[in-house]
Scaffold this motif. Structure first.
Motif, PDB file in Angstrom:
ATOM      1  N   UNK A   1       0.848  -1.195   0.000  1.00 17.95           N
ATOM      2  CA  UNK A   1       0.000   0.000   0.000  1.00 17.95           C
ATOM      3  C   UNK A   1       0.877   1.236   0.000  1.00 17.95           C
ATOM      4  N   UNK A   2       0.682   2.083  -0.997  1.00 17.91           N
ATOM      5  CA  UNK A   2       1.412   3.343  -1.099  1.00 17.91           C
ATOM      6  C   UNK A   2       0.708   4.477  -0.366  1.00 17.91           C
ATOM      7  N   UNK A   3      -0.626   4.517  -0.475  1.00 17.95           N
ATOM      8  CA  UNK A   3      -1.367   5.657   0.055  1.00 17.95           C
ATOM      9  C   UNK A   3      -2.783   5.218   0.393  1.00 17.95           C
ATOM     10  N   UNK A   4      -3.296   5.706   1.511  1.00 17.15           N
ATOM     11  CA  UNK A   4      -4.688   5.508   1.897  1.00 17.15           C
ATOM     12  C   UNK A   4      -5.254   6.871   2.249  1.00 17.15           C
ATOM     13  N   UNK A   5      -6.384   7.227   1.621  1.00 20.28           N
ATOM     14  CA  UNK A   5      -7.023   8.520   1.861  1.00 20.28           C
ATOM     15  C   UNK A   5      -8.471   8.277   2.259  1.00 20.28           C
ATOM     16  N   UNK A   6      -8.826   8.705   3.449  1.00 21.99           N
ATOM     17  CA  UNK A   6     -10.186   8.530   3.939  1.00 21.99           C
ATOM     18  C   UNK A   6     -11.172   9.332   3.093  1.00 21.99           C
ATOM     19  N   UNK A   7     -12.296   8.716   2.777  1.00 23.78           N
ATOM     20  CA  UNK A   7     -13.357   9.367   2.006  1.00 23.78           C
ATOM     21  C   UNK A   7     -14.599   9.490   2.888  1.00 23.78           C
ATOM     22  N   UNK A   8     -15.195  10.676   2.978  1.00 25.47           N
ATOM     23  CA  UNK A   8     -16.361  10.847   3.844  1.00 25.47           C
ATOM     24  C   UNK A   8     -17.655  10.275   3.274  1.00 25.47           C
ATOM     25  N   UNK A   9     -17.730  10.042   1.975  1.00 25.71           N
ATOM     26  CA  UNK A   9     -18.959   9.522   1.357  1.00 25.71           C
ATOM     27  C   UNK A   9     -18.611   8.428   0.352  1.00 25.71           C
ATOM     28  N   UNK A  10     -19.650   7.777  -0.148  1.00 22.91           N
ATOM     29  CA  UNK A  10     -19.435   6.670  -1.085  1.00 22.91           C
ATOM     30  C   UNK A  10     -19.447   7.122  -2.536  1.00 22.91           C
ATOM     31  N   UNK A  11     -19.511   8.423  -2.783  1.00 21.85           N
ATOM     32  CA  UNK A  11     -19.434   8.901  -4.161  1.00 21.85           C
ATOM     33  C   UNK A  11     -18.291   9.901  -4.287  1.00 21.85           C
ATOM     34  N   UNK A  12     -17.969  10.254  -5.518  1.00 24.23           N
ATOM     35  CA  UNK A  12     -16.872  11.183  -5.817  1.00 24.23           C
ATOM     36  C   UNK A  12     -15.551  10.695  -5.221  1.00 24.23           C
ATOM     37  N   UNK A  13     -15.261   9.404  -5.395  1.00 26.64           N
ATOM     38  CA  UNK A  13     -14.023   8.851  -4.860  1.00 26.64           C
ATOM     39  C   UNK A  13     -12.855   8.920  -5.834  1.00 26.64           C
ATOM     40  N   UNK A  14     -13.082   9.435  -7.050  1.00 21.02           N
ATOM     41  CA  UNK A  14     -12.000   9.509  -8.030  1.00 21.02           C
ATOM     42  C   UNK A  14     -11.765   8.154  -8.651  1.00 21.02           C
TER      43      UNK A  14
ATOM     44  N   UNK B   1     -21.223  19.256  -6.086  1.00 20.74           N
ATOM     45  CA  UNK B   1     -20.688  20.608  -6.018  1.00 20.74           C
ATOM     46  C   UNK B   1     -19.581  20.821  -5.004  1.00 20.74           C
ATOM     47  N   UNK B   2     -19.029  19.769  -4.431  1.00 15.49           N
ATOM     48  CA  UNK B   2     -17.940  19.872  -3.455  1.00 15.49           C
ATOM     49  C   UNK B   2     -18.266  20.919  -2.383  1.00 15.49           C
ATOM     50  N   UNK B   3     -19.338  20.730  -1.614  1.00 22.03           N
ATOM     51  CA  UNK B   3     -19.788  21.745  -0.662  1.00 22.03           C
ATOM     52  C   UNK B   3     -18.797  22.068   0.450  1.00 22.03           C
ATOM     53  N   UNK B   4     -17.859  21.168   0.710  1.00 20.15           N
ATOM     54  CA  UNK B   4     -16.871  21.422   1.763  1.00 20.15           C
ATOM     55  C   UNK B   4     -15.595  22.065   1.217  1.00 20.15           C
ATOM     56  N   UNK B   5     -15.554  22.308  -0.090  1.00 22.90           N
ATOM     57  CA  UNK B   5     -14.390  22.955  -0.697  1.00 22.90           C
ATOM     58  C   UNK B   5     -13.133  22.122  -0.654  1.00 22.90           C
ATOM     59  N   UNK B   6     -13.277  20.793  -0.613  1.00 25.21           N
ATOM     60  CA  UNK B   6     -12.094  19.938  -0.528  1.00 25.21           C
ATOM     61  C   UNK B   6     -11.149  20.125  -1.707  1.00 25.21           C
ATOM     62  N   UNK B   7     -11.707  20.363  -2.889  1.00 22.42           N
ATOM     63  CA  UNK B   7     -10.867  20.539  -4.066  1.00 22.42           C
ATOM     64  C   UNK B   7     -10.014  21.799  -4.025  1.00 22.42           C
ATOM     65  N   UNK B   8     -10.358  22.731  -3.141  1.00 20.15           N
ATOM     66  CA  UNK B   8      -9.594  23.978  -3.013  1.00 20.15           C
ATOM     67  C   UNK B   8      -8.767  24.027  -1.723  1.00 20.15           C
ATOM     68  N   UNK B   9      -8.827  22.967  -0.938  1.00 24.08           N
ATOM     69  CA  UNK B   9      -8.154  22.940   0.361  1.00 24.08           C
ATOM     70  C   UNK B   9      -6.793  22.262   0.221  1.00 24.08           C
ATOM     71  N   UNK B  10      -5.737  23.008   0.353  1.00 22.07           N
ATOM     72  CA  UNK B  10      -4.385  22.465   0.216  1.00 22.07           C
ATOM     73  C   UNK B  10      -3.961  21.617   1.412  1.00 22.07           C
ATOM     74  N   UNK B  11      -4.804  21.553   2.440  1.00 18.67           N
ATOM     75  CA  UNK B  11      -4.463  20.797   3.646  1.00 18.67           C
ATOM     76  C   UNK B  11      -4.988  19.371   3.647  1.00 18.67           C
ATOM     77  N   UNK B  12      -5.655  18.938   2.575  1.00 27.43           N
ATOM     78  CA  UNK B  12      -6.054  17.542   2.464  1.00 27.43           C
ATOM     79  C   UNK B  12      -5.896  17.086   1.019  1.00 27.43           C
ATOM     80  N   UNK B  13      -5.955  15.794   0.813  1.00 31.60           N
ATOM     81  CA  UNK B  13      -5.729  15.233  -0.521  1.00 31.60           C
ATOM     82  C   UNK B  13      -7.009  15.042  -1.320  1.00 31.60           C
ATOM     83  N   UNK B  14      -8.174  15.309  -0.705  1.00 33.43           N
ATOM     84  CA  UNK B  14      -9.427  15.159  -1.434  1.00 33.43           C
ATOM     85  C   UNK B  14      -9.489  16.181  -2.566  1.00 33.43           C
ATOM     86  N   UNK B  15      -9.915  15.737  -3.727  1.00 29.33           N
ATOM     87  CA  UNK B  15     -10.021  16.629  -4.882  1.00 29.33           C
ATOM     88  C   UNK B  15      -8.688  16.946  -5.530  1.00 29.33           C
ATOM     89  N   UNK B  16      -7.718  16.032  -5.419  1.00 24.17           N
ATOM     90  CA  UNK B  16      -6.390  16.290  -5.983  1.00 24.17           C
ATOM     91  C   UNK B  16      -5.967  15.158  -6.915  1.00 24.17           C
TER      92      UNK B  16
END
Length: 171
Positions: free
Chosen positions: A105-118, A140-155
């Protein structure tokens, strides 16, 4: 139609210089299509480790640029805890069967929901592994994860194919 007998394919690719087609099935199996026929034994079966809830599952497969000599390939899937996993495996002595025990395993990233997992995974011309990590779900990414440089969600992550670490030259 390329082949019949596949169940919920999510990705298809071939190792460099190889005429076989490797198809990722959502449930956690990688199947080989050779001469238009699906090989009976799965190349890799990690279905016991894969969640298929919502949009989850075995999302992608990519082969090392030097697969013919290294036998290495990479998978992107959602594990039973609902997290994205990027892992490396190697082929066994049988070219149609992976070594299921070789997984790293190289990387594990927690996902809060079962959709939009990439799910897309690829090996770039630089030899590094690239994978898209979904934004965590909900329209619509309501939590702004795609713009948050402090997590890997949306990257899109870039990992060293040998170690799984972020390469030293990452910006």
């Amino acid at each position: 139609t390329v082949a019949s007998g596949l169940t919920n394919p999510t990705d298809a690719t071939a190792p460099p210089g190889d005429e076989r087609l490797f198809v990722a099935e959502r449930a956690g199996r990688i199947r080989i299509v050779e001469d238009g026929q699906v090989v009976a034994t799965p190349f890799l079966d990690i279905s016991s480790s894969v969640s298929t809830s919502g949009e989850q599952g075995l999302l992608g497969i990519a082969f090392d640029r030097d697969y013919a000599s290294t036998g290495r390939f990479f998978v992107h899937y959602t594990n039973n805890a609902g997290s994205n996993v990027i892992a490396r495996y190697t082929v066994s002595a049988d070219p149609n069967v992976a070594d299921a025990g070789s997984g790293v395993t190289f990387l594990t990233v927690s996902q809060p929901r079962t959709n939009h997992n990439g799910g897309r995974i690829a090996v770039g011309p630089d030899g590094h592994v690239y994978a898209s990590i979904g934004d965590g779900g909900k329209q619509g990414d309501p939590h702004g994860n795609g713009q948050n440089k402090n997590n890997l969600l949306g990257t899109i992550v870039r990992l060293d194919a040998d170690t799984g670490a972020a390469p030293n030259d990452n910006p």
